[in-house]
Design a protein around this motif. Structure first.
Motif, mmCIF file in Angstrom:
data_model
loop_
_atom_site.group_PDB
_atom_site.id
_atom_site.type_symbol
_atom_site.label_atom_id
_atom_site.label_comp_id
_atom_site.label_asym_id
_atom_site.label_seq_id
_atom_site.Cartn_x
_atom_site.Cartn_y
_atom_site.Cartn_z
ATOM 1 N N THR A 171 64.045 128.578 10.705
ATOM 2 C CA THR A 171 64.605 127.492 9.897
ATOM 3 C C THR A 171 66.073 127.269 10.267
ATOM 4 N N THR A 177 62.568 133.067 10.546
ATOM 5 C CA THR A 177 61.583 132.002 10.289
ATOM 6 C C THR A 177 61.785 130.803 11.218
ATOM 7 N N ILE A 229 63.836 131.703 -1.194
ATOM 8 C CA ILE A 229 63.665 131.830 0.255
ATOM 9 C C ILE A 229 62.198 131.795 0.666
ATOM 10 N N VAL A 277 72.605 128.826 3.409
ATOM 11 C CA VAL A 277 72.324 130.185 2.952
ATOM 12 C C VAL A 277 73.538 130.725 2.211
ATOM 13 N N GLU A 330 66.959 121.928 7.269
ATOM 14 C CA GLU A 330 68.103 122.839 7.298
ATOM 15 C C GLU A 330 68.502 123.243 5.883
ATOM 16 N N THR A 355 62.088 127.905 3.092
ATOM 17 C CA THR A 355 62.083 128.031 4.551
ATOM 18 C C THR A 355 60.818 127.465 5.181
ATOM 19 N N LYS A 356 59.873 127.009 4.361
ATOM 20 C CA LYS A 356 58.628 126.440 4.888
ATOM 21 C C LYS A 356 58.685 124.919 4.997
ATOM 22 N N CYS A 383 69.979 128.145 -0.366
ATOM 23 C CA CYS A 383 68.913 129.114 -0.187
ATOM 24 C C CYS A 383 69.453 130.509 -0.468
ATOM 25 N N PHE A 434 69.898 126.645 9.740
ATOM 26 C CA PHE A 434 70.683 126.997 8.563
ATOM 27 C C PHE A 434 72.173 127.028 8.879
ATOM 28 N N VAL A 494 66.111 134.338 7.222
ATOM 29 C CA VAL A 494 66.004 132.910 7.524
ATOM 30 C C VAL A 494 65.952 132.675 9.027
#
Length: 464
Positions: free
Chosen positions: A242, A240, A207, A219, A216, A211-212, A202, A244, A237
């Protein structure tokens, strides 16, 4: 074996004249530590390698007080005949008298239990989308057997493969954890729908949609040196929700390698609690050197910095066992760091090219052995002084195996084809051992550490 405890036993050690002095020194030390009494017998022969059960039956004397008789490991014949003849327990000790401490349970640390590690291995199948599905699954199974915790489906930049979902489904059917390595939205979404648990990678380019997906992500900065972009991406990130991990990106040697290592240290100080990953293949695949030592050093850095996962490939030939190497390395470095010990004399599986120790025969011993031989069977030795080939007809030594064999053939003109093949094979192994710095023992395999234990995963692959 006698039921007496060792400190109540009297042991008889048998050897040749040349080794008697050295044996007395070693046995005296063992006696002092273990408390046994001992005697040493030299049954009228120079070199222990010439001892045979039939000779010992005629020349050896065993006193009533003896509880056990320890023979050199070289002794030929059935030692049961000696036990029946002398009515005493006999046993073959090690071939090298300096291994007696280990034989008696001393002189070597108890083998460490390397069952714990902290680094996850993500094994990438490079260009998986261009390979037959059966080949991808077979390679994934091999990688998992060698230590990969997650199988990464490597896609091809600029291409969209409609079979990505099918690939992930097939890998999940083998109960394998899967990640997807692509920036193509169609491929990533298909992989996630099929059960991929991690997306590589990502950055600013994806991005907004990656992230939707609720999966995982790894980044990475927009470019390796753009540290500020990594900070901005982490913030976005995280906002959001998410899950990561971050990868500051290790660069190849010659392309900013040292500076990239520093970025991992800076990132760890800035984000002490964030999961991190390192793509070690950028170093192992792009450095023309046997990969085991490189993997060890990268594993050490990951362990000390708390980098919990690595992405590795094993495409080019010098890296073809990288997954298994990193598996061994992660266990060794975890043990070293956890126990605050240096990773030495703990596990030798990553010593593949050379041997941990070398114990050669002296010129005096070899000459005495050659002079005492009474049969036509060839003995082969690989020493720093050269290769040695000997039997009752002569002793030939030097650096060139073809020359040695030619000289031996003149003195042994009746060698048949089968025997010639055997001698050529053994001489080749002896020359290889001498060249690499490995111990050579006739009719015994050379030790290649981890590389000698692998089969399917070590199959030759085409360079990419």
């Amino acid at each position: 074996m006698t039921s007496k405890p060792i400190n109540q036993q009297t042991l008889l050690f048998v050897t040749g004249r040349l080794a008697e002095t050295s044996l007395r020194e070693v046995v005296a030390m063992l006696s002092g530590r273990l408390g046994f009494r001992y005697e040493i017998a030299v049954p009228g022969i120079q070199v222990a390698a010439l001892l045979h059960v039939s000779l010992l039956k005629n020349r050896l004397g065993v006193a009533d007080a003896i509880d056990r008789v320890i023979l050199p490991g070289w002794v030929q014949g059935d030692i049961v005949e000696l036990e029946q003849h002398f009515n005493k327990p006999f046993e073959r000790g090690p071939k090298d008298l300096h291994d007696l401490p280990e034989y008696f349970g001393l002189g070597k640390k108890q083998r460490a239990t390397l069952d714990k590690y902290s680094i996850e291995i993500i094994g990438e199948i490079n260009h998986a989308t261009r390979q037959p599905l059966g080949d991808v699954v077979a390679e994934a199974v091999r990688m998992a057997a060698d230590g990969a915790d997650v199988i990464d489906v490597g896609c091809v930049p600029g291409e969209t493969c409609p079979q990505v979902g099918e690939i992930v489904t097939a890998l999940r059917a083998e109960n394998l954890r899967v990640s997807i390595d692509s920036f193509d939205r169609t491929e990533v979404e298909a992989a996630v729908d099929a059960g991929a648990e991690l997306i590589l990678s990502c950055n600013q380019s994806n991005i907004d949609w990656v992230t939707k997906l609720g999966t995982e992500v790894v980044v990475i900065p927009n470019t390796p040196a753009d540290v500020d972009s990594l900070d901005r991406l982490i913030e976005t990130v995280a906002a959001t929700g998410t899950p990561f991990r971050i990868d500051p990106i290790v660069e190849p040697i010659g392309m900013g390698f040292t500076a990239s290592l520093e970025r991992y240290m800076v990132a760890r100080r800035a984000y002490p609690d964030v999961a991190m990953m390192m793509g070690v293949g950028n170093v192992t695949e792009l450095t023309e050197v046997d990969s085991s030592g490189v993997n060890m050093l990268l594993a050490a850095m990951c362990e000390e910095l708390g980098i919990q996962s690595v992405l590795t490939t094993q495409v080019i030939n010098w890296c073809r066992t990288s997954v298994a190497e990193f598996d061994a390395a992660r266990r060794l470095v975890h043990h070293a760091v956890t126990n605050q010990v240096v990773p030495k004399h703990i596990d030798s599986s990553l010593v593949m090219l050379r041997d941990v120790r070398m114990r050669g025969q002296s010129e005096e011993t070899l000459n005495a052995l050659a002079a005492a031989l009474t049969d036509a069977n060839f003995r082969i030795f690989a020493e720093q002084s050269g290769l040695h080939l000997m039997n009752s007809h002569g002793h030939w030594q030097g650096d060139a195996p073809f020359e040695l064999f030619a000289n031996a053939l003149r003195a042994n003109p009746n060698i048949d084809a089968g025997h010639a093949f055997y001698l050529g094979y053994e001489m080749a192994r002896a020359e290889m051992a001498r060249m690499l710095g490995k111990e050579y023992r006739q009719d015994e395999g050379l030790g290649f550490g981890l590389a000698g234990t692998l089969s399917g995963s070590a199959a030759v692959r085409h360079e990419q």
